[in-house]
Write a protein that holds these residues in place. Structure first.
Motif, PDB file in Angstrom:
ATOM      1  N   ASP A  95       0.855  -1.190   0.000  1.00  0.00           N
ATOM      2  CA  ASP A  95       0.000   0.000   0.000  1.00  0.00           C
ATOM      3  C   ASP A  95       0.891   1.241   0.000  1.00  0.00           C
ATOM      4  OD1 ASP A  95      -1.851   1.989   0.286  1.00  0.00           O
ATOM      5  OD2 ASP A  95      -2.563   1.372   2.272  1.00  0.00           O
ATOM      6  N   TYR A  96       0.935   1.939  -1.126  1.00  0.00           N
ATOM      7  CA  TYR A  96       1.834   3.090  -1.274  1.00  0.00           C
ATOM      8  C   TYR A  96       1.374   4.309  -0.482  1.00  0.00           C
ATOM      9  CZ  TYR A  96       4.454   0.844  -5.052  1.00  0.00           C
ATOM     10  OH  TYR A  96       5.259   0.002  -5.783  1.00  0.00           O
ATOM     11  N   GLY A  97       0.111   4.340  -0.097  1.00  0.00           N
ATOM     12  CA  GLY A  97      -0.423   5.527   0.574  1.00  0.00           C
ATOM     13  C   GLY A  97      -1.251   6.386  -0.368  1.00  0.00           C
ATOM     14  N   PHE A  98      -1.311   5.982  -1.654  1.00  0.00           N
ATOM     15  CA  PHE A  98      -2.229   6.595  -2.620  1.00  0.00           C
ATOM     16  C   PHE A  98      -2.845   5.466  -3.427  1.00  0.00           C
ATOM     17  CE2 PHE A  98       2.053   6.690  -4.440  1.00  0.00           C
ATOM     18  CZ  PHE A  98       1.877   6.041  -5.649  1.00  0.00           C
ATOM     19  N   ASN A  99      -3.872   5.759  -4.202  1.00  0.00           N
ATOM     20  CA  ASN A  99      -4.609   4.712  -4.910  1.00  0.00           C
ATOM     21  C   ASN A  99      -4.340   4.770  -6.417  1.00  0.00           C
ATOM     22  OD1 ASN A  99      -6.337   2.721  -5.715  1.00  0.00           O
ATOM     23  ND2 ASN A  99      -8.229   3.797  -5.196  1.00  0.00           N
ATOM     24  N   PRO A 100      -3.511   3.837  -6.940  1.00  0.00           N
ATOM     25  CA  PRO A 100      -3.209   3.845  -8.376  1.00  0.00           C
ATOM     26  C   PRO A 100      -4.232   3.090  -9.220  1.00  0.00           C
ATOM     27  CG  PRO A 100      -1.900   2.179  -7.283  1.00  0.00           C
ATOM     28  CD  PRO A 100      -2.746   2.822  -6.207  1.00  0.00           C
ATOM     29  N   LYS A 101      -5.240   2.489  -8.569  1.00  0.00           N
ATOM     30  CA  LYS A 101      -6.201   1.661  -9.298  1.00  0.00           C
ATOM     31  C   LYS A 101      -7.014   2.500 -10.279  1.00  0.00           C
ATOM     32  CE  LYS A 101      -9.718  -1.912  -8.599  1.00  0.00           C
ATOM     33  NZ  LYS A 101     -10.523  -2.644  -7.610  1.00  0.00           N
ATOM     34  N   ASN A 102      -7.136   1.984 -11.510  1.00  0.00           N
ATOM     35  CA  ASN A 102      -7.892   2.648 -12.586  1.00  0.00           C
ATOM     36  C   ASN A 102      -7.359   4.038 -12.923  1.00  0.00           C
ATOM     37  OD1 ASN A 102      -9.503   0.431 -12.836  1.00  0.00           O
ATOM     38  ND2 ASN A 102     -11.339   1.361 -11.971  1.00  0.00           N
ATOM     39  N   VAL A 103      -6.085   4.288 -12.635  1.00  0.00           N
ATOM     40  CA  VAL A 103      -5.446   5.554 -13.016  1.00  0.00           C
ATOM     41  C   VAL A 103      -4.558   5.291 -14.224  1.00  0.00           C
ATOM     42  CG1 VAL A 103      -3.833   7.368 -12.350  1.00  0.00           C
ATOM     43  CG2 VAL A 103      -5.503   6.520 -10.704  1.00  0.00           C
ATOM     44  N   VAL A 104      -4.755   6.057 -15.283  1.00  0.00           N
ATOM     45  CA  VAL A 104      -3.946   5.949 -16.496  1.00  0.00           C
ATOM     46  C   VAL A 104      -3.130   7.230 -16.641  1.00  0.00           C
ATOM     47  CG1 VAL A 104      -3.971   5.667 -19.001  1.00  0.00           C
ATOM     48  CG2 VAL A 104      -5.675   4.505 -17.600  1.00  0.00           C
ATOM     49  N   ASN A 105      -1.817   7.090 -16.739  1.00  0.00           N
ATOM     50  CA  ASN A 105      -0.927   8.234 -16.892  1.00  0.00           C
ATOM     51  C   ASN A 105      -0.571   8.406 -18.362  1.00  0.00           C
ATOM     52  OD1 ASN A 105      -0.619   8.866 -14.028  1.00  0.00           O
ATOM     53  ND2 ASN A 105       0.494   6.937 -13.903  1.00  0.00           N
ATOM     54  N   ILE A 106      -0.857   9.598 -18.884  1.00  0.00           N
ATOM     55  CA  ILE A 106      -0.647   9.881 -20.302  1.00  0.00           C
ATOM     56  C   ILE A 106       0.417  10.961 -20.439  1.00  0.00           C
ATOM     57  CG2 ILE A 106      -1.730  10.660 -22.440  1.00  0.00           C
ATOM     58  CD1 ILE A 106      -4.411   9.730 -21.269  1.00  0.00           C
ATOM     59  N   SER A 107       1.441  10.684 -21.255  1.00  0.00           N
ATOM     60  CA  SER A 107       2.487  11.681 -21.497  1.00  0.00           C
ATOM     61  C   SER A 107       1.940  12.814 -22.356  1.00  0.00           C
ATOM     62  CB  SER A 107       3.676  11.023 -22.203  1.00  0.00           C
ATOM     63  OG  SER A 107       4.629  11.995 -22.573  1.00  0.00           O
ATOM     64  N   LEU A 108       2.185  14.048 -21.935  1.00  0.00           N
ATOM     65  CA  LEU A 108       1.676  15.208 -22.672  1.00  0.00           C
ATOM     66  C   LEU A 108       2.370  15.389 -24.015  1.00  0.00           C
ATOM     67  CD1 LEU A 108       1.300  17.789 -19.761  1.00  0.00           C
ATOM     68  CD2 LEU A 108      -0.536  16.848 -21.147  1.00  0.00           C
ATOM     69  N   GLN A 109       3.599  14.948 -24.138  1.00  0.00           N
ATOM     70  CA  GLN A 109       4.354  15.076 -25.386  1.00  0.00           C
ATOM     71  C   GLN A 109       4.332  16.498 -25.936  1.00  0.00           C
ATOM     72  OE1 GLN A 109       4.190  11.536 -28.092  1.00  0.00           O
ATOM     73  NE2 GLN A 109       2.339  11.014 -26.938  1.00  0.00           N
ATOM     74  N   SER A 110       4.557  17.438 -25.039  1.00  0.00           N
ATOM     75  CA  SER A 110       4.652  18.869 -25.366  1.00  0.00           C
ATOM     76  C   SER A 110       3.316  19.507 -25.721  1.00  0.00           C
ATOM     77  CB  SER A 110       5.647  19.112 -26.522  1.00  0.00           C
ATOM     78  OG  SER A 110       6.933  18.669 -26.162  1.00  0.00           O
ATOM     79  N   TYR A 120       0.712   5.970 -23.036  1.00  0.00           N
ATOM     80  CA  TYR A 120       0.064   5.866 -21.724  1.00  0.00           C
ATOM     81  C   TYR A 120       0.466   4.580 -21.029  1.00  0.00           C
ATOM     82  CZ  TYR A 120      -3.238   2.507 -23.759  1.00  0.00           C
ATOM     83  OH  TYR A 120      -3.793   1.407 -24.346  1.00  0.00           O
ATOM     84  N   GLU A 121       0.308   4.576 -19.717  1.00  0.00           N
ATOM     85  CA  GLU A 121       0.559   3.389 -18.898  1.00  0.00           C
ATOM     86  C   GLU A 121      -0.439   3.382 -17.752  1.00  0.00           C
ATOM     87  OE1 GLU A 121       4.512   3.044 -17.399  1.00  0.00           O
ATOM     88  OE2 GLU A 121       5.293   2.094 -19.203  1.00  0.00           O
ATOM     89  N   TYR A 122      -0.933   2.204 -17.437  1.00  0.00           N
ATOM     90  CA  TYR A 122      -1.749   2.068 -16.238  1.00  0.00           C
ATOM     91  C   TYR A 122      -0.819   2.173 -15.031  1.00  0.00           C
ATOM     92  CZ  TYR A 122      -5.262   0.329 -19.475  1.00  0.00           C
ATOM     93  OH  TYR A 122      -6.148   0.211 -20.532  1.00  0.00           O
ATOM     94  N   TYR A 123      -1.212   3.014 -14.065  1.00  0.00           N
ATOM     95  CA  TYR A 123      -0.315   3.290 -12.938  1.00  0.00           C
ATOM     96  C   TYR A 123       0.020   2.011 -12.167  1.00  0.00           C
ATOM     97  CZ  TYR A 123       1.844   6.698  -9.768  1.00  0.00           C
ATOM     98  OH  TYR A 123       2.739   7.453  -9.053  1.00  0.00           O
ATOM     99  N   GLU A 124      -0.985   1.140 -12.013  1.00  0.00           N
ATOM    100  CA  GLU A 124      -0.729  -0.123 -11.307  1.00  0.00           C
ATOM    101  C   GLU A 124       0.351  -0.937 -12.016  1.00  0.00           C
ATOM    102  OE1 GLU A 124      -4.385  -1.945  -8.978  1.00  0.00           O
ATOM    103  OE2 GLU A 124      -4.984  -1.436 -11.027  1.00  0.00           O
ATOM    104  N   GLU A 125       0.291  -0.962 -13.359  1.00  0.00           N
ATOM    105  CA  GLU A 125       1.295  -1.708 -14.117  1.00  0.00           C
ATOM    106  C   GLU A 125       2.656  -1.038 -14.028  1.00  0.00           C
ATOM    107  OE1 GLU A 125       0.013  -2.304 -18.096  1.00  0.00           O
ATOM    108  OE2 GLU A 125      -1.718  -3.547 -17.541  1.00  0.00           O
ATOM    109  N   THR A 126       2.676   0.282 -14.024  1.00  0.00           N
ATOM    110  CA  THR A 126       3.936   1.020 -13.904  1.00  0.00           C
ATOM    111  C   THR A 126       4.628   0.687 -12.594  1.00  0.00           C
ATOM    112  OG1 THR A 126       3.028   2.848 -15.204  1.00  0.00           O
ATOM    113  CG2 THR A 126       5.001   3.309 -13.910  1.00  0.00           C
ATOM    114  N   LEU A 127       3.851   0.713 -11.504  1.00  0.00           N
ATOM    115  CA  LEU A 127       4.423   0.400 -10.189  1.00  0.00           C
ATOM    116  C   LEU A 127       4.862  -1.060 -10.129  1.00  0.00           C
ATOM    117  CD1 LEU A 127       1.892   2.310  -7.891  1.00  0.00           C
ATOM    118  CD2 LEU A 127       4.205   2.996  -8.506  1.00  0.00           C
ATOM    119  N   ALA A 128       4.078  -1.945 -10.755  1.00  0.00           N
ATOM    120  CA  ALA A 128       4.452  -3.367 -10.770  1.00  0.00           C
ATOM    121  C   ALA A 128       5.742  -3.569 -11.556  1.00  0.00           C
ATOM    122  CB  ALA A 128       3.320  -4.195 -11.370  1.00  0.00           C
ATOM    123  N   ASN A 129       5.892  -2.815 -12.655  1.00  0.00           N
ATOM    124  CA  ASN A 129       7.090  -2.959 -13.479  1.00  0.00           C
ATOM    125  C   ASN A 129       8.357  -2.530 -12.749  1.00  0.00           C
ATOM    126  OD1 ASN A 129       5.764  -4.004 -15.667  1.00  0.00           O
ATOM    127  ND2 ASN A 129       5.480  -2.035 -16.677  1.00  0.00           N
TER     128      ASN A 129
END
Length: 816
Positions: A481-496, A673-682
């Motif tokens: 438990d990181y102390g925040f909730n990454p479930k169903n959060v998708v991080n998208i790069s703005l790419q400028s 994009y990456e699912y935050y849960e997968e990013t943390l798992a990676n």
């Protein structure tokens, strides 16, 4: 004679099938993993071998005075200083970071990454060109040499020479792209399969920088990513340039070292950068960059040399255990061959002849083991290439002539190590001793074989317990438990792209609950710092710096303990900040609520603490760092990611709609994009790879140990066949006979556990103490590992003892 030796060796292999299979299989298992190490090392040695002058090329690096680490980048003027002031340096080449953007030609787009460089690039390095003149390709301003793949993407199968592209810089993804103008294609790199420690798509002429210096807008213009600064005479900036030197043919490394020492003493001492001032210049041979020591600020991920030492040490343990097994079983089998050996000596065979005979048998065994090992290697190689970490290390493990030669030499070494001791031992006995079957192979009461068996099982238990501990640690990380909730959060790069535009557009997608933005993602490895100063005082506090927008804590579900969230104006700015609980403690407040409303200076601007949020884990879980003070503040110019909270359970459908909306925002660049849960798992996949490697070594260790035990069990039971028959005739039960035959082996297993159990607990606890987030080792873990070892040992011994104990005593008494 040699033909005769081989013939006898083959007959002995066929006659003693059980011993032969045990020896061949055991050696093959150990050899296969050793051959994998040879392939890995050969792969790394293949880097930069294609350069004609590779033995005279050196990468210049900086290192602190105590040489604790190396930095791959150095100040810009070093290259010119060496070339002009030191005749021992034939040529230097400078690679400046900064090519990271888009090339456009007739509506064809391609992302380019690379460096600015001088015309000397092709004089020092030997990168072949498919088209263009290497002598002139980088002479003129706005000249560009691109890779074969990028040429296909931009120009198809047309000849790209002389054609132009428009280049837009995207080095800072939080800013809008910067138009750098028109560039002419003056060369195309040939499509080859060589390996280089440098990875790039394009090399731009360094003279292009003069134009960028003149045309660069001021940093205050929000449309520009950053000002292109002229660093030609800057001895303080040391993070943007790689420098390589080509020594003159008559020069030595000592000449280069003296030159670098002089520059360090003359120029580094005057630098305004403390990091440069307290360091000195050093060098690396081009062919020793891969594999080599850990180097900071390098653009390429490599496996440090110390990892090879560790893996090599573990593999050596496995290999030696296998060789010692062969020695042990060969000496044990000498009882059944003592008559043959004695007779050979009586009829005139000297010691040299017997040594050659035994080594011939060993060579045949090792040769067969090598064939089987290649079969095992096929599966090991594929398993290794599928590891998660290989996407960064980029091993391909190709076979070549040198690899096969290394395998052959390696086999000869194994043959010598495995066979020389038995050959020397058996050949020195007198004919009378051998004919009478007198043996002096025991070393004290327990003897060499017993010591070997105990050692093997002790090592196996350490491997087993370590595998269990690392796997438990991995499970703990995956459920952490990181102390925040990454479930169903998708991080998208703005790419400028403008984050407000992205945010407003994606907010309208059905299934999107909330959207926030940040400069980088917590708990993924990056951590920027800032300094908060107390107004009117010299007091300053260091903290983790994360730029966000006002919805960040809401999307991440970070609990706010005291105060309120930051509020931003129309430009996305705010004069308030958020801090974590740890910050209130480190800043000297007895209660977190006392920090609400406190004023500080952040980058010279006055800010107030609006709220205190609950601590969460900011660093990578396997790092040895505890999360300290964190400051969240609004800075729209630093935002690089939007974090989308998806409410719908059908995440894939929502992502398909988000992807379609992205095409409207940016029709050129595909969504990243990456699912935050997968990013943390990676971030923890490297731990799982470690579990796989240690688990494999544990499996090999226990396999070899059990093979050795099996061989000794077969030998012991066969030697006591007549004794068992007599005992059965006299009324001994099968159970008592089983116990009698097994007790010596059970004693060895018990002693191995007694030695290795506390040792494995101590060793694993020692490395766990370096971890901040950890799953502590328990007595139960060691006990579980010991039970596994005991069960495997019993499964090896019991079938053999049962087979002999249930034998018909009449047949047993006839055996002799």
């Amino acid at each position: 004679m040699l033909k005769n030796y081989i013939k006898i060796a083959w007959r002995n292999l066929v006659k003693y099938k059980a011993f032969s299979l045990i020896n061949i299989f055991g050696l093959a298992v150990a050899m296969s993993v050793s051959m994998l190490m040879i392939l890995m090392y050969s792969d790394q040695l293949s880097y930069d071998q294609f350069h004609v002058n590779k033995d005279r090329i050196y990468r210049l690096v900086s290192t602190p005075l105590n040489r604790t680490n190396l930095r791959a980048t150095i100040p810009f003027p070093v290259a010119n200083k060496l070339k002009t002031d030191y005749p021992t340096i034939e040529e230097t080449v400078l690679l400046r970071k900064g090519i990271n953007g888009d090339a456009v030609h007739n509506l064809h787009y391609s992302a380019l990454k690379g460096y600015f460089s001088t015309p000397s690039f092709f004089k020092v390095f030997s990168y072949p060109l498919a088209s263009g003149d290497a002598n002139t390709a980088l002479e003129k301003p706005n000249s560009l040499v691109i890779s074969h793949q990028k040429a296909i993407e931009l120009f198809g199968h047309e000849n790209p020479l002389g054609k132009t592209i428009r280049y837009s810089d995207r080095s800072d993804e939080s800013k809008s792209p910067v138009d750098w103008g028109i560039y002419t294609i003056t060369g195309v790199f040939a499509e080859t399969d060589f390996k280089s420690h440098l990875e790039f798509d394009a090399i731009v002429s360094a003279s292009s920088l003069d134009i960028l210096y003149k045309e660069s807008k001021t940093p205050s213009d929000s449309t520009i990513a950053s000002k292109i600064e002229n660093l030609s005479n800057n001895w303080s900036t040391d993070h943007l340039a790689f420098v390589y030197a080509l020594l003159s043919k008559n020069a030595t490394e000592k000449d280069l070292s003296l030159a670098l020492d002089q520059i360090s003493q003359q120029k580094f001492k005057e630098s305004t950068n403390p990091q440069v001032k307290e360091s000195r210049l050093y060098f690396q041979r081009l062919t020793e960059i891969n594999p080599g020591p850990v180097v900071n600020n390098s653009d390429v991920e490599t496996l440090p040399m110390f990892v090879y030492y560790i893996l090599g040490g573990l593999v050596l343990v496995i290999l030696l255990a296998s060789c010692l097994n062969y020695m042990s079983l060969s000496i044990a089998r000498s009882f059944t061959r003592s008559g043959e050996i004695g007779l050979r000596k009586v009829i005139g065979a000297n010691r040299k002849d017997l040594i050659v005979q035994f080594l011939s048998e060993t060579f045949l065994t090792v040769l067969l083991a090598l064939i089987v090992a290649n079969f095992f290697l096929f599966f090991l190689k594929n398993a290794f290439l599928s590891l998660w970490i290989n996407q960064y290390l980029k091993f391909d493990l190709k076979f070549n002539v040198y690899v096969y030669l290394a395998f052959f030499i390696f086999s000869l070494i194994i043959c010598f190590i495995s066979g020389i001791y038995p050959a020397m031992k058996l050949s020195k006995s007198s004919p009378i001793e051998m004919i009478k079957k007198v043996s002096n192979t025991r070393l004290g009461k327990w003897g060499f074989r017993r010591v070997l068996t105990v050692s093997q099982f002790a090592i196996s238990l350490i491997f087993i317990v370590t595998s269990i501990v690392i796997y438990d640690q991995f499970k703990h990380y995956m459920q952490f438990d990181y102390g925040f909730n990454p479930k169903n959060v998708v991080n998208i790069s703005l790419q400028s792209n403008d984050y407000q535009l992205v945010k407003n557009t994606l907010r309208n997608v059905k299934g999107v609950k909330d959207i926030a933005a940040c400069a980088y993602l917590p708990s993924t490895g990056r951590n920027d710092g800032l300094e908060l100063k107390v107004p009117g005082k010299e007091t300053a506090y260091n903290a983790i710096n994360l730029a966000i927008d006002q919805d960040f804590t809401k999307v991440m579900e970070i609990p706010m303990l005291y105060g309120k969230n930051i509020e931003t104006n129309n430009e996305g700015k705010s004069n308030t900040i958020l801090v974590n609980e740890e910050a209130t403690r480190k800043f000297g407040f007895k209660h977190p609520s006392e920090m609400i409303g406190q004023s500080y200076l952040l980058d010279g601007k006055n800010v107030q603490v609006a709220g205190v949020f609950k601590d969460f884990t900011f660093f990578l879980l396997f790092s040895a760092r505890e999360t300290g003070p964190i400051v969240l503040h609004a800075n729209p110019t630093a935002l690089k990611y939007v974090s989308v909270k998806i409410a719908s359970n059908d995440v894939k459908s929502v992502m398909a709609d988000i992807t379609n909306s992205w095409k409207v925002i940016d029709p050129i660049h595909p969504i990243k994009y990456e699912y935050y849960e997968e990013t943390l798992a990676n971030t923890n996949q490297g731990i799982f790879d470690l579990v796989s490697v240690i688990g494999l070594l544990a499996f090999l260790a226990i396999t070899i140990a059990c093979l050795g035990l099996l061989g000794m069990a077969i030998y012991t039971t066969e030697r006591r066949t007549k004794e068992i028959g007599i005992r059965k005739v006299l009324g001994a039960s099968e159970l008592s006979l089983n116990f009698m035959l097994s007790k010596e082996f059970l004693k060895m297993l018990a002693l191995a556990i007694l030695i290795a159990a506390p040792l494995s607990f101590f060793l694993n606890n020692m490395w766990l103490n370096f971890m901040v987030v950890k799953e502590n080792i328990t007595i139960g873990t060691v006990l579980f590992g010991s039970i596994i070892l005991l069960i495997l040992g019993l499964l090896t011994i019991i079938p053999q003892t049962f087979r002999i104990a249930r034998h018909n005593p009449v047949e047993s008494l006839k055996t002799e």
